[in-house]
Design a protein around this motif. Structure first.
Motif, PDB file in Angstrom:
ATOM      1  N   ASN A  14     -63.137  21.790 -58.677  1.00  0.00           N
ATOM      2  CA  ASN A  14     -62.270  20.628 -58.763  1.00  0.00           C
ATOM      3  C   ASN A  14     -60.996  20.911 -57.993  1.00  0.00           C
ATOM      4  N   GLY A  15     -60.409  19.871 -57.432  1.00  0.00           N
ATOM      5  CA  GLY A  15     -59.163  20.038 -56.697  1.00  0.00           C
ATOM      6  C   GLY A  15     -58.983  18.913 -55.704  1.00  0.00           C
ATOM      7  N   GLY A  16     -58.136  19.156 -54.738  1.00  0.00           N
ATOM      8  CA  GLY A  16     -57.901  18.144 -53.718  1.00  0.00           C
ATOM      9  C   GLY A  16     -56.835  18.598 -52.745  1.00  0.00           C
ATOM     10  N   TYR A  17     -56.781  17.938 -51.609  1.00  0.00           N
ATOM     11  CA  TYR A  17     -55.756  18.254 -50.617  1.00  0.00           C
ATOM     12  C   TYR A  17     -55.601  17.106 -49.635  1.00  0.00           C
ATOM     13  N   GLY A  18     -54.475  17.103 -48.946  1.00  0.00           N
ATOM     14  CA  GLY A  18     -54.222  16.168 -47.858  1.00  0.00           C
ATOM     15  C   GLY A  18     -54.201  16.924 -46.547  1.00  0.00           C
ATOM     16  N   TYR A  19     -54.486  16.220 -45.450  1.00  0.00           N
ATOM     17  CA  TYR A  19     -54.585  16.911 -44.168  1.00  0.00           C
ATOM     18  C   TYR A  19     -54.185  16.020 -42.998  1.00  0.00           C
ATOM     19  N   PHE A  20     -53.842  16.681 -41.914  1.00  0.00           N
ATOM     20  CA  PHE A  20     -53.623  16.059 -40.606  1.00  0.00           C
ATOM     21  C   PHE A  20     -54.765  16.491 -39.704  1.00  0.00           C
ATOM     22  N   SER A  21     -55.247  15.572 -38.856  1.00  0.00           N
ATOM     23  CA  SER A  21     -56.361  15.900 -37.973  1.00  0.00           C
ATOM     24  C   SER A  21     -56.042  15.500 -36.541  1.00  0.00           C
ATOM     25  N   MET A  22     -56.636  16.229 -35.595  1.00  0.00           N
ATOM     26  CA  MET A  22     -56.449  15.941 -34.184  1.00  0.00           C
ATOM     27  C   MET A  22     -57.657  16.430 -33.410  1.00  0.00           C
ATOM     28  N   ARG A 161     -53.082  30.293 -52.789  1.00  0.00           N
ATOM     29  CA  ARG A 161     -53.406  29.745 -54.112  1.00  0.00           C
ATOM     30  C   ARG A 161     -52.800  28.359 -54.257  1.00  0.00           C
ATOM     31  N   ALA A 162     -51.656  28.268 -54.939  1.00  0.00           N
ATOM     32  CA  ALA A 162     -51.019  26.957 -55.111  1.00  0.00           C
ATOM     33  C   ALA A 162     -49.627  26.996 -54.486  1.00  0.00           C
ATOM     34  N   PRO A 163     -49.391  26.327 -53.326  1.00  0.00           N
ATOM     35  CA  PRO A 163     -50.366  25.454 -52.677  1.00  0.00           C
ATOM     36  C   PRO A 163     -51.419  26.238 -51.889  1.00  0.00           C
ATOM     37  N   LEU A 164     -52.548  25.625 -51.695  1.00  0.00           N
ATOM     38  CA  LEU A 164     -53.641  26.187 -50.920  1.00  0.00           C
ATOM     39  C   LEU A 164     -53.595  25.592 -49.525  1.00  0.00           C
ATOM     40  N   TYR A 165     -53.686  26.446 -48.511  1.00  0.00           N
ATOM     41  CA  TYR A 165     -53.656  25.959 -47.136  1.00  0.00           C
ATOM     42  C   TYR A 165     -55.071  25.863 -46.592  1.00  0.00           C
ATOM     43  N   ARG A 203     -62.714  16.687 -34.591  1.00  0.00           N
ATOM     44  CA  ARG A 203     -61.301  16.913 -34.893  1.00  0.00           C
ATOM     45  C   ARG A 203     -61.132  18.212 -35.670  1.00  0.00           C
ATOM     46  N   ILE A 204     -59.993  18.861 -35.478  1.00  0.00           N
ATOM     47  CA  ILE A 204     -59.604  19.964 -36.343  1.00  0.00           C
ATOM     48  C   ILE A 204     -58.720  19.406 -37.448  1.00  0.00           C
ATOM     49  N   LYS A 205     -58.699  20.094 -38.596  1.00  0.00           N
ATOM     50  CA  LYS A 205     -57.921  19.630 -39.738  1.00  0.00           C
ATOM     51  C   LYS A 205     -57.025  20.761 -40.258  1.00  0.00           C
ATOM     52  N   ILE A 206     -55.803  20.402 -40.598  1.00  0.00           N
ATOM     53  CA  ILE A 206     -54.854  21.328 -41.208  1.00  0.00           C
ATOM     54  C   ILE A 206     -54.238  20.613 -42.404  1.00  0.00           C
ATOM     55  N   GLY A 207     -54.280  21.260 -43.560  1.00  0.00           N
ATOM     56  CA  GLY A 207     -53.757  20.598 -44.744  1.00  0.00           C
ATOM     57  C   GLY A 207     -53.334  21.567 -45.833  1.00  0.00           C
ATOM     58  N   ALA A 208     -52.977  20.999 -46.973  1.00  0.00           N
ATOM     59  CA  ALA A 208     -52.555  21.797 -48.113  1.00  0.00           C
ATOM     60  C   ALA A 208     -52.856  21.041 -49.397  1.00  0.00           C
ATOM     61  N   GLY A 209     -53.090  21.802 -50.472  1.00  0.00           N
ATOM     62  CA  GLY A 209     -53.381  21.182 -51.756  1.00  0.00           C
ATOM     63  C   GLY A 209     -53.684  22.214 -52.815  1.00  0.00           C
ATOM     64  N   ILE A 210     -54.512  21.841 -53.775  1.00  0.00           N
ATOM     65  CA  ILE A 210     -54.921  22.734 -54.858  1.00  0.00           C
ATOM     66  C   ILE A 210     -56.437  22.709 -54.961  1.00  0.00           C
ATOM     67  N   TYR A 211     -57.003  23.812 -55.423  1.00  0.00           N
ATOM     68  CA  TYR A 211     -58.461  23.885 -55.557  1.00  0.00           C
ATOM     69  C   TYR A 211     -58.846  24.996 -56.511  1.00  0.00           C
TER      70      TYR A 211
END
Length: 211
Positions: A14-22, A161-165, A203-211
């Protein structure tokens, strides 16, 4: 407990994250270019840089997400005119995640909408301000919209960990689900080209969140 061997989903996540893609995107716009060329205007570019962003939530390895993107096909000049094609859209997504806490692979299917824009204008030069007021029409922008589906394979690595990259990539296909509705300056256009956008993207993705 460990995640088990290989990429098998042996443990609920369980978890989630947001990301930017290009990355890059290529779209089949031949039916649009046929109409452009028949009218004496240059074809629009069908390949370009794609940027976007989104987020996912993981519930017992089921993935629920959403993402948006834009794509710019660049300028094409011919016969004294320049055309620019841009596209952008957004989808809601669902999938299932395989892998471990540090690395995952998951397919996603998405449904949503896409908008396109075609800008046609005389190539370069300058025009007096008053001449535009006296005789509008030195350029035109045509926009369209339609429903789409996306199919993608995603892979990612997680650090911390928290935040998770999160660092990853996605490769997918976009498929138009219906005819494009065309407009110009808030006027509905009839008998437009039957453009059903389809093509690939990476696309590549870079983000952060929890998991």
């Amino acid at each position: 407990p460990s995640d088990g061997p290989g990429m098998m989903p042996s443990k609920k996540r369980n978890g989630g994250y947001g990301y930017f893609s290009m990355g890059f995107q290529s779209l089949n716009v031949q039916v649009l270019n046929d109409r452009m060329n028949a009218a004496g205007f240059p074809s629009v570019g069908s390949f370009g840089v794609s940027t976007g962003g989104g987020g996912i939530a993981v519930v017992n390895r089921f993935v629920f997400g959403g993402e948006g993107w834009t794509m710019n096909g660049g300028d094409v000049t011919s016969n004294g005119y320049t055309s620019t094609f841009t596209s952008g859209g957004g989808v809601g997504q669902i999938g299932y995640m395989f892998g471990t806490k540090k690395m995952s692979v998951y397919p996603l299917i998405g449904f949503g909408g896409v908008a396109t824009s075609v800008n046609i204008r005389p190539d370069g030069g300058s025009v007096p301000f008053d001449s535009v007021l006296a005789k509008p029409g030195h350029g035109v922008e045509i926009s369209g919209s339609s429903a789409v589906a996306t199919f993608s394979l995603n892979s990612e690595f997680r650090l911390g960990r928290a935040p998770l990259y999160v660092f990853g990539w996605q490769a997918g296909w976009i498929q138009g689900l219906g005819k494009t509705t065309w407009n110009a300056q808030e006027t509905t256009l009839t008998n437009g080209p039957d453009l059903r956008l389809q093509g690939w993207y990476v696309r590549i993705k870079i983000g952060a969140g929890i998991y």
